[in-house]
Design a protein around this motif. Sequence first.
Motif, short mmCIF file in Angstrom:
data_model
loop_
_atom_site.label_atom_id
_atom_site.label_comp_id
_atom_site.label_asym_id
_atom_site.label_seq_id
_atom_site.Cartn_x
_atom_site.Cartn_y
_atom_site.Cartn_z
N ALA A 93 -5.48 -1.63 2.93
CA ALA A 93 -4.88 -0.04 3.34
C ALA A 93 -5.94 0.27 4.84
CB ALA A 93 -5.50 0.94 2.36
N LEU A 94 -7.31 -0.17 4.54
CA LEU A 94 -8.13 0.28 5.85
C LEU A 94 -7.80 -0.67 7.19
CD1 LEU A 94 -10.61 1.84 6.94
CD2 LEU A 94 -12.02 0.11 6.05
N GLU A 95 -7.21 -2.01 6.74
CA GLU A 95 -6.97 -2.78 7.97
C GLU A 95 -5.61 -2.62 8.73
OE1 GLU A 95 -7.09 -6.91 6.58
OE2 GLU A 95 -9.42 -6.65 6.63
N HIS A 96 -4.78 -1.66 7.80
CA HIS A 96 -3.52 -1.20 8.57
C HIS A 96 -3.79 0.33 9.14
CE1 HIS A 96 -2.32 -4.84 6.63
NE2 HIS A 96 -1.26 -4.87 7.68
N GLY A 97 -4.95 0.92 8.85
CA GLY A 97 -5.32 2.24 9.16
C GLY A 97 -4.37 3.35 8.28
N GLN A 98 -4.21 2.93 6.95
CA GLN A 98 -3.38 3.99 5.98
C GLN A 98 -4.17 4.23 5.03
OE1 GLN A 98 -0.54 4.50 6.73
NE2 GLN A 98 0.04 3.26 8.29
N ASN A 99 -3.70 5.21 4.28
CA ASN A 99 -4.54 5.95 3.06
C ASN A 99 -3.99 5.09 1.86
OD1 ASN A 99 -4.53 7.82 0.85
ND2 ASN A 99 -5.61 8.97 2.22
N TYR A 100 -5.14 4.88 1.09
CA TYR A 100 -4.87 4.20 -0.02
C TYR A 100 -3.90 4.47 -0.88
CZ TYR A 100 -6.11 3.16 -4.88
OH TYR A 100 -5.89 2.94 -6.23
N ARG A 101 -3.72 5.94 -1.09
CA ARG A 101 -2.92 6.54 -1.98
C ARG A 101 -1.58 6.61 -1.35
NH1 ARG A 101 -7.45 10.08 -2.15
NH2 ARG A 101 -8.31 10.13 -4.22
N ASP A 102 -1.39 6.56 -0.08
CA ASP A 102 0.12 6.29 0.27
C ASP A 102 0.66 4.70 -0.05
OD1 ASP A 102 0.26 8.81 1.58
OD2 ASP A 102 -0.69 8.10 3.46
N LEU A 103 -0.08 3.76 -0.01
CA LEU A 103 0.14 2.59 -0.35
C LEU A 103 0.56 2.03 -1.79
CD1 LEU A 103 -1.19 1.51 2.48
CD2 LEU A 103 -1.94 -0.36 1.40
N VAL A 104 0.01 3.13 -2.44
CA VAL A 104 0.13 3.42 -3.97
C VAL A 104 1.57 3.78 -4.36
CG1 VAL A 104 -0.43 4.23 -6.31
CG2 VAL A 104 -2.21 3.38 -4.90
N ALA A 105 1.98 4.81 -3.51
CA ALA A 105 2.98 5.47 -3.41
C ALA A 105 4.30 4.62 -2.89
CB ALA A 105 3.02 6.84 -2.95
N TRP A 106 4.05 4.28 -1.83
CA TRP A 106 5.08 3.60 -1.07
C TRP A 106 5.58 2.21 -2.00
CZ3 TRP A 106 2.12 3.42 4.21
CH2 TRP A 106 2.05 4.60 4.77
N ASN A 107 4.59 1.51 -2.51
CA ASN A 107 4.93 0.33 -3.47
C ASN A 107 5.07 0.56 -4.93
OD1 ASN A 107 4.57 -1.87 -1.19
ND2 ASN A 107 2.80 -0.55 -0.97
N ASP A 108 5.23 1.77 -5.41
CA ASP A 108 5.12 2.03 -6.72
C ASP A 108 4.26 1.19 -7.72
OD1 ASP A 108 7.31 3.93 -6.22
OD2 ASP A 108 8.70 2.25 -6.24
N LEU A 109 3.15 1.34 -7.27
CA LEU A 109 1.90 0.53 -8.02
C LEU A 109 1.45 1.40 -9.11
CD1 LEU A 109 -0.07 -0.91 -5.04
CD2 LEU A 109 1.81 -2.00 -6.30
N SER A 110 1.77 1.15 -10.41
CA SER A 110 1.26 1.81 -11.61
C SER A 110 -0.21 1.41 -11.75
CB SER A 110 1.86 1.49 -12.61
OG SER A 110 1.97 0.01 -13.12
N ASN A 111 -0.87 0.33 -11.21
CA ASN A 111 -2.05 -0.19 -11.40
C ASN A 111 -2.38 -0.90 -10.08
OD1 ASN A 111 -4.42 -1.24 -11.98
ND2 ASN A 111 -4.06 -2.68 -13.57
N PRO A 112 -3.38 0.19 -9.53
CA PRO A 112 -3.71 -0.52 -8.05
C PRO A 112 -4.55 -1.52 -8.06
CG PRO A 112 -3.93 2.00 -8.33
CD PRO A 112 -3.87 1.45 -9.58
#
Length: 306
Positions: free
Chosen positions: A66-85
């Motif tokens: 998330a940090l290396e792509h300048g994104q919010n960790y929570r957004d990556l969880v939502a965009w990839n439907d991750l039930s367990n980060p």
Amino acid sequence: MIKKSNILLCGITLAALLSGCGTTGVQAPVVERHPSSSSSAAASDPRDRDPAYYTVKRGDTLLRIALEHGQNYRDLVAWNDLSNPNDIKVDQVLRVLPPNGDTGGAQTSAIVMPPVTEVKPAAPVVPKKTGPRGEKRAYSDATLAELRADGGNGDAKPAPAPAAVVAAAPAAAAAAPAASAPGDEKISWMWPSEGKVIGTFDEGKNKGVDIAGKAGQQVVAAGAGKVMYAGSGIRGYGNLVIVKHSNSLLSAYAHNRSILVKEGQNVNKGQAIAEMGDSDADRVKLHFEIRQQGKPVDPSKFLPNR
């Protein structure tokens, strides 16, 4: 009589041989075989070449990505439907840019990280108090998000580290500076603290600038934005505050004595966010970074002249 029979037999044999030489034989057809290119074409996922996607490598964590792509960790969880980060695997393809042109703004609701079960050798403890070090996680695209989910705050307790995929892999070479995103040039910047600059940007050695000062000296937000992380769980940065200013720009404030803001809080340019200190450092100073699309850039290109 016998001699005539032998002559006749030889004549018949010779005729048969001549007949055979005149017959055209049927040759087997020659077929040129070329190696199939289908296997090589299917070897790589076309999404690997799309900057909107990232393939998980050994040693990655969701926070680092998330940090290396300048994104919010929570957004990556939502965009990839991750039930367990914590449960990401090597070669897994993750979306790291907003789908359908969404803004990718940080969510304010908390996402609770599940308990982490790691089986890996403990990192050696470095007792000497110099430079980036400690028993914490390296500052990068994926460490940040893990720690944010633990509710990082201003105290000096290290946040528990979420599971890494496998053993850490050698750091990849820094990519070329990213182009400015629309709206980045409208952000107004100021110096985050008063004091002498004792360390300048050097991509290979120093990812930001170091500003000397006194313990307890005020540290302010260099620009308006939202607090993306506030805690002490990233190795070498001590008590750290990270502010997100746009979809592509972050600023980081390290080695603070105390933190005055909370994650998810909106801050104004010039607002006090921390007090200068020497946490995880060899002296009292502020280490200040600006990251564009997750990559460290020279802060002097954004800050006004002093």
